[in-house]
Design an enzyme around this catalytic site. Structure first.
Site, PDB file in Angstrom:
ATOM      1  N   CYS A   1       1.144  -1.136  -0.222  1.00  0.00           N
ATOM      2  CA  CYS A   1       0.270   0.066  -0.199  1.00  0.00           C
ATOM      3  C   CYS A   1       1.337   0.860  -0.086  1.00  0.00           C
ATOM      4  O   CYS A   1       2.002   0.646   0.654  1.00  0.00           O
ATOM      5  CB  CYS A   1      -1.223  -0.191   1.210  1.00  0.00           C
TER       6      CYS A   1
ATOM      7  N   ARG B   1       1.727   0.979  -5.887  1.00  0.00           N
ATOM      8  CA  ARG B   1       2.242   0.003  -4.981  1.00  0.00           C
ATOM      9  C   ARG B   1       0.839  -0.836  -4.715  1.00  0.00           C
ATOM     10  O   ARG B   1       0.795  -1.253  -3.741  1.00  0.00           O
ATOM     11  CB  ARG B   1       2.614   1.076  -3.252  1.00  0.00           C
TER      12      ARG B   1
ATOM     13  N   TRP C   1      -3.271  -2.267  -1.670  1.00  0.00           N
ATOM     14  CA  TRP C   1      -3.490  -3.864  -1.985  1.00  0.00           C
ATOM     15  C   TRP C   1      -3.592  -4.340  -0.711  1.00  0.00           C
ATOM     16  O   TRP C   1      -3.149  -4.867   0.183  1.00  0.00           O
ATOM     17  CB  TRP C   1      -2.205  -3.634  -2.920  1.00  0.00           C
TER      18      TRP C   1
ATOM     19  N   ASN D   1      -0.017   0.319   6.701  1.00  0.00           N
ATOM     20  CA  ASN D   1       0.714  -0.023   5.851  1.00  0.00           C
ATOM     21  C   ASN D   1       1.435  -1.307   6.448  1.00  0.00           C
ATOM     22  O   ASN D   1       2.619  -0.819   7.405  1.00  0.00           O
ATOM     23  CB  ASN D   1       1.677   1.014   5.284  1.00  0.00           C
ATOM     24  N   GLY D   2       1.200  -2.334   6.065  1.00  0.00           N
ATOM     25  CA  GLY D   2       1.272  -3.436   7.387  1.00  0.00           C
ATOM     26  C   GLY D   2       0.291  -4.245   6.909  1.00  0.00           C
ATOM     27  O   GLY D   2      -0.429  -4.357   6.995  1.00  0.00           O
TER      28      GLY D   2
ATOM     29  N   GLU E   1      12.574 -15.648 -15.979  1.00  0.00           N
ATOM     30  CA  GLU E   1      12.412 -14.536 -16.389  1.00  0.00           C
ATOM     31  C   GLU E   1      11.518 -13.551 -17.357  1.00  0.00           C
ATOM     32  O   GLU E   1      10.210 -13.444 -17.724  1.00  0.00           O
ATOM     33  CB  GLU E   1      13.411 -13.414 -16.137  1.00  0.00           C
TER      34      GLU E   1
ATOM     35  N   LYS F   1       7.563 -11.998 -17.430  1.00  0.00           N
ATOM     36  CA  LYS F   1       6.801 -11.167 -17.860  1.00  0.00           C
ATOM     37  C   LYS F   1       5.898 -11.447 -18.716  1.00  0.00           C
ATOM     38  O   LYS F   1       4.602 -10.095 -18.062  1.00  0.00           O
ATOM     39  CB  LYS F   1       8.229 -10.603 -18.621  1.00  0.00           C
TER      40      LYS F   1
ATOM     41  N   GLU G   1       3.027 -12.141 -16.190  1.00  0.00           N
ATOM     42  CA  GLU G   1       2.779 -11.063 -15.327  1.00  0.00           C
ATOM     43  C   GLU G   1       1.274 -10.180 -15.773  1.00  0.00           C
ATOM     44  O   GLU G   1       0.372  -9.271 -15.278  1.00  0.00           O
ATOM     45  CB  GLU G   1       3.445  -9.694 -14.953  1.00  0.00           C
TER      46      GLU G   1
ATOM     47  N   HIS H   1      11.711 -33.878 -20.584  1.00  0.00           N
ATOM     48  CA  HIS H   1      11.694 -34.949 -19.642  1.00  0.00           C
ATOM     49  C   HIS H   1      10.027 -34.816 -18.862  1.00  0.00           C
ATOM     50  O   HIS H   1       9.844 -34.787 -17.968  1.00  0.00           O
ATOM     51  CB  HIS H   1      12.607 -34.269 -18.814  1.00  0.00           C
TER      52      HIS H   1
ATOM     53  N   LYS I   1       3.686  -3.403  -6.536  1.00  0.00           N
ATOM     54  CA  LYS I   1       5.208  -3.451  -6.581  1.00  0.00           C
ATOM     55  C   LYS I   1       6.068  -3.454  -5.606  1.00  0.00           C
ATOM     56  O   LYS I   1       6.765  -4.006  -5.899  1.00  0.00           O
ATOM     57  CB  LYS I   1       5.350  -1.657  -6.830  1.00  0.00           C
TER      58      LYS I   1
HETATM   59  C1  F6R Z   1       8.590  -9.174 -11.074  1.00  0.00           C
HETATM   60  C2  F6R Z   1       8.338  -8.284  -9.966  1.00  0.00           C
HETATM   61  C3  F6R Z   1       8.377  -9.729  -8.572  1.00  0.00           C
HETATM   62  C4  F6R Z   1       9.181  -9.129  -7.801  1.00  0.00           C
HETATM   63  C5  F6R Z   1       9.812  -9.775  -6.902  1.00  0.00           C
HETATM   64  C6  F6R Z   1      10.071  -9.276  -5.550  1.00  0.00           C
HETATM   65  O1  F6R Z   1       8.512  -8.736 -12.716  1.00  0.00           O
HETATM   66  O2  F6R Z   1       8.353  -7.471  -9.785  1.00  0.00           O
HETATM   67  O3  F6R Z   1       9.045 -11.105  -8.650  1.00  0.00           O
HETATM   68  O4  F6R Z   1      10.792  -9.490  -8.761  1.00  0.00           O
HETATM   69  O5  F6R Z   1       8.301  -9.427  -5.628  1.00  0.00           O
HETATM   70  O6  F6R Z   1      10.395  -7.667  -5.466  1.00  0.00           O
HETATM   71  P1  F6R Z   1      11.258  -6.512  -4.735  1.00  0.00           P
HETATM   72  O7  F6R Z   1      13.361  -7.333  -5.975  1.00  0.00           O
HETATM   73  O8  F6R Z   1      11.383  -5.902  -4.805  1.00  0.00           O
HETATM   74  O9  F6R Z   1      11.882  -7.909  -3.563  1.00  0.00           O
END
Ligand code: F6R
Length: 610
Positions: free
Chosen positions: A2, A27, A74, A100-101, A483, A487, A490, A506, A605
């Site tokens: 949040c 966020r 969030w 937040n938390g 990765e 992407k 997501e 496999h 985020k």
């Molecule tokens: C993927 C993404 C998430 C973050 C993960 C870790 O695009 O954004 O998978 O990589 O939540 O976040 P950080 O790096 O901020 O600890």
């Protein structure tokens, strides 16, 4: 997850709060709300949905208040709806809080408060905290004391702002485990979970420490610990500028951040590479050089994209320095009672520096006596502060929820660590020079890849309706396959899996038919021929092959439906190049599908809950 913001000063508060919410919306974006004090009453407006939904309800011309708090959510406890949105009030409607938390013992507190006659309207843990603070205020009649006494009873994490008609010219802020900073302006103060929300007004900030509580009025601020001891705040300057958190002509932050990579990679190695010596200088690791040289093992913990960069780091460090490396999901690391030896060194990688699982892993490793270093983007973040030292990746604010530039900056920093460790061990000066010189060429090579956008758009158009994708890579490019798949999932909500190319036979090979696009990374290295055979296996089952190959590799055309040609580099640094077309492919597929690219559904985020 949040975002929270509070303002106290001389300006009308509603515009400032809304502006802050917009800047922090990445966020969390399932609901938003604000409280202000006007005519001795708290006025609260809150709404399910994006910040724009809230904006529609705020009539700025009718608001003259100069103090207020706001929140973008969030959901953790309770569905995203108007009632569960923050702020929440105590039963007398004279205290309003944003939080937040997570309040872990909210259930027992709620039961007790209910038995004392208090009422609850939402499903949130935050409302419990508001009512709890209100119940204590009735006895102590002092807002700061009420907040302090309540927080002493609370288990869990909080970045908290409290506004009250009891003391209408104050905001009380408190922090434990969730980011919070105080922006110090001219006759005005902003308190926020994110520097992006305050930078328009001031660059002077104080990052709160855990268990600090701050009382802010127009005339100043006073920070103490929750145990009522005086704190010693330090004013720091935010490192980035307003333009870094704006789209700068791009349609989305994600695209802007993909295009920033030539500069952000440069910023990650700038001032750290010693070309002539074929070596690296990393000030943040100075204090642990001996531990690193004598390390029996390096453990890397991280989540999501940062975990993928950790996997690339494993290949790099083992290959250049011969030190065994283990990479662990931070969420698993903490709960499996990890064995950490005296000579092990732990690195935690995090863009935000606030990921709860990664932070918990840092604390667990410290508890077990390990030296823990951070590889972090956000300056002053919790992980940066909790670790014994570390390296900032200097990627600048990453606003797009899907991480892009942070990934390549993390890999750049990991390559520097690998090179430095290599030079301490077995790597010759000459070999070091070759790597250092090639790293310098990488930004230019990425610029060439970014020119392939039109080609990548054509491929995206062709496969936007696919329901599944496979991504294959080997060696350094196996984590890139993971990765690439992440992407796509997501931001376009298409199911995608990444595999080491040879693992396909496999099991996943059973999925391949004419409807399955398979993205294969087949750059020239010692396992190129093997990857080539893996592509033939896909072709034999009529899969559609999209290959990332090196310029000049004509042979690969024969086995591919599409080839994206990228410049060659040394195998160690290929992930920095191969991931870029995958980022662009995901972006353009999501664009075709009309997805909300910068704010994908269900994601936030920084994931500040475990
Ligand atoms: C993927 C993404 C998430 C973050 C993960 C870790 O695009 O954004 O998978 O990589 O939540 O976040 P950080 O790096 O901020 O600890």
């Amino acid at each position: 997850m949040c975002g929270i913001i509070g303002y106290i000063g001389e300006k009308r508060v509603s515009g400032i709060l809304m502006n802050g919410l917009k800047r922090m919306e990445y966020r969390g974006y399932d609901s938003a709300g604000l409280s202000i004090i006007e005519n001795d009453r708290i006025k609260t407006i809150k709404k399910k949905g994006k910040v724009s939904e809230l904006e529609n309800l705020v009539d700025h011309s009718a608001v003259s208040a100069t103090i207020g708090i706001a929140h973008t959510r969030w959901a953790t406890h309770g569905f995203p709806n108007d009632i569960n949105a923050h702020p929440h009030h105590d039963n007398s409607n004279s205290i309003s809080i944003v939080h937040n938390g997570i309040i872990e013992n909210y259930s027992s507190l709620k039961t007790k408060l209910k038995s004392d006659g208090y009422t609850f309207y939402s499903d949130t843990d935050t409302e419990v905290l508001a009512v709890f603070i209100g119940s204590i205020y009735e006895k102590v009649k002092d807002l700061e004391s009420a907040v302090r006494l309540a927080l002493r009873e609370v288990d869990g994490t909080f970045g908290l702002l409290v506004l009250s008609t009891h003391e209408p010219e104050k905001i009380i802020a408190a922090r434990r485990g969730s980011p919070l900073l105080l922006g110090v302006g001219n006759n005005e103060y902003l308190i926020a979970s994110d520097a992006a929300a305050v930078i328009q007004y001031t660059k002077q900030v104080i990052y709160f420490n855990d268990n600090e509580i701050c009382t802010i009025s127009k005339d100043g601020y006073h920070i103490k610990t929750i145990d009522n001891e005086e704190a010693a705040p330090i004013i720091e300057e935010i490192e980035f500028d307003l333009e870094h958190i704006e789209k700068g002509g791009f349609d989305h932050f994600m695209l802007k951040e993909i295009f920033e990579q030539p500069e952000t990679i440069f910023d990650a190695f700038r001032g750290r590479l010693l070309i002539d010596e074929g070596d690296v200088k990393l000030g943040g690791l100075r204090t642990i050089m001996e531990s690193l040289r004598d390390a029996n093992r390096i453990i890397i913990t991280a989540c999501g994209t940062s975990y993928h960069s950790g996997l690339v780091g494993e290949y790099m460090i083992e290959s250049l320095a011969g030190i065994p490396v283990e990479v662990e999901y931070a969420s698993e690391f903490r709960y499996r009672n990890p064995i950490i030896g005296k000579n092990d060194v732990v690195f935690s990688i995090s863009q935000s520096g606030e990921t709860a699982d990664t932070l918990a892993a840092v604390k667990e490793a410290k508890k077990k006596g390990a030296t823990v270093m951070g590889i972090v983007n956000v300056v002053g973040s919790s992980i940066a502060r909790e670790t014994h030292g570390g390296i900032y990746i200097h990627a600048g604010p990453e606003i797009g929820v899907a991480s892009t530039k942070a990934f390549t900056s993390q890999i750049t920093v990991l390559s520097l660590i690998a090179l430095m460790l290599g030079r301490m061990k077995k790597l010759s000066k000459y070999e070091g020079q070759l790597i250092a010189k090639e790293l310098i060429n990488i930004p230019e090579k990425i610029k060439q890849i970014l020119e392939l956008t039109d080609e990548i758009k054509i491929i995206a158009n062709k496969y936007s309706n696919a329901r599944n994708f496979l991504y294959l890579g080997r060696g350094y490019n196996f984590p890139v396959a993971l990765e690439g798949a992440l992407k796509l999932k997501e931001i376009s909500y298409i199911h995608a899996e990444g595999y080491p190319a040879a693992e396909m036979k496999h099991g996943p090979i059973a999925l391949i038919d004419e409807n399955m696009p398979v993205v294969v990374i087949a750059t020239k290295d010692e396992i190129y021929e093997k990857v080539f055979s893996n592509i033939e296996e896909v072709r034999a089952r009529k899969g559609k092959v999209i290959t990332i190959a090196n310029i000049g590799d004509e042979k690969i055309r024969d086995v591919s439906d599409h080839v994206i040609y990228i410049p060659e580099t040394i195998p160690l640094l290929t992930p920095l190049l191969t991931v870029v077309p995958l980022q662009l492919l995901s972006y353009y597929i999501a664009l075709n599908l009309n997805c909300d690219i910068d704010k994908p559904r269900n994601l936030a985020k920084s994931v500040t809950v475990e």
